[in-house]
Design an enzyme around this catalytic site. Structure first.
Site: not given
Length: 203
Positions: A2, A40, A47, A49, A67, A105, A150
């Protein structure tokens, strides 16, 4: 992958505990016919699914399942019905890279320690997890709840950013306050550089 540029402000329609973790249905303006099951989507920087989807007269929606590890490492365990989520579809080849490369992630959860509103911007200060803070550098990039930002200043575990009015309008940051927990992903280049430096030192 992304870019940290939010393209929709979704809304949680349901968040249910399931044996594998959590199933969340998210209302979106995305045309769900334009992506497949298994696609995704970054949801507040995590992220996920797509496991189900539908274009509906009552509003388009898609579902994701989180999960146990995701629930342990992010703020997804706190998601609830009616909550707004920053959404971004995955990067396509040839698309403009407006932010920085974001994997979705999450490295950890940062706490908002201060919010100060000004006429043309909002200042946020955060406390990073101790094992992640070393990857955050002044003028470097971070992804917070999926938003590419930033870094303004860094002081130990504390770091700050300024958000412009446009960012507040198109994301869920307008509702954020001191004490909130946000998903933090550091710049992946910082992680690779730190790993290389570690091997250089020991080698």
């Amino acid at each position: 992958m992304f870019t940290g540029i939010v393209t929709d402000l979704g809304e949680i329609q349901s968040a249910l505990d399931i044996p594998a973790g959590k199933r969340t249905r998210i209302k979106t303006v995305y045309d769900t016919d334009s992506f497949d099951i298994g696609a995704s989507i970054s949801c507040d920087g995590v992220c996920h699914t797509v496991t189900a989807k539908e274009n509906s007269s009552g509003g388009n929606w898609f579902e994701v399942e989180s999960a146990a590890e995701t629930l342990a490492l992010t703020n997804v365990s706190d998601w609830k019905e009616g909550q707004k989520l920053n959404l971004e579809r995955s990067l396509t080849m040839g698309a403009e890279l407006g932010g920085h490369l974001v994997l979705g992630h999450v490295d950890g959860v940062a706490e908002i320690t201060k919010r100060e509103d000004y006429p043309d911007s909002v200042y946020f200060q955060f406390r990073a997890p101790e094992d992640v803070a070393k990857f955050i550098a002044k003028k470097g990039s971070v992804a917070l709840n999926g938003t590419s930002l930033t870094v303004n200043e860094v002081d130990g575990l504390l770091f700050s950013v300024f958000l412009i009015p446009h960012t507040l309008e198109v994301t869920n940051w307008s509702d954020s306050k001191a004490g909130d927990l946000v998903n933090l992903e550091v710049d992946m280049m910082a992680r690779y550089a730190a790993r290389l430096a570690e091997f250089t030192k020991t080698g």
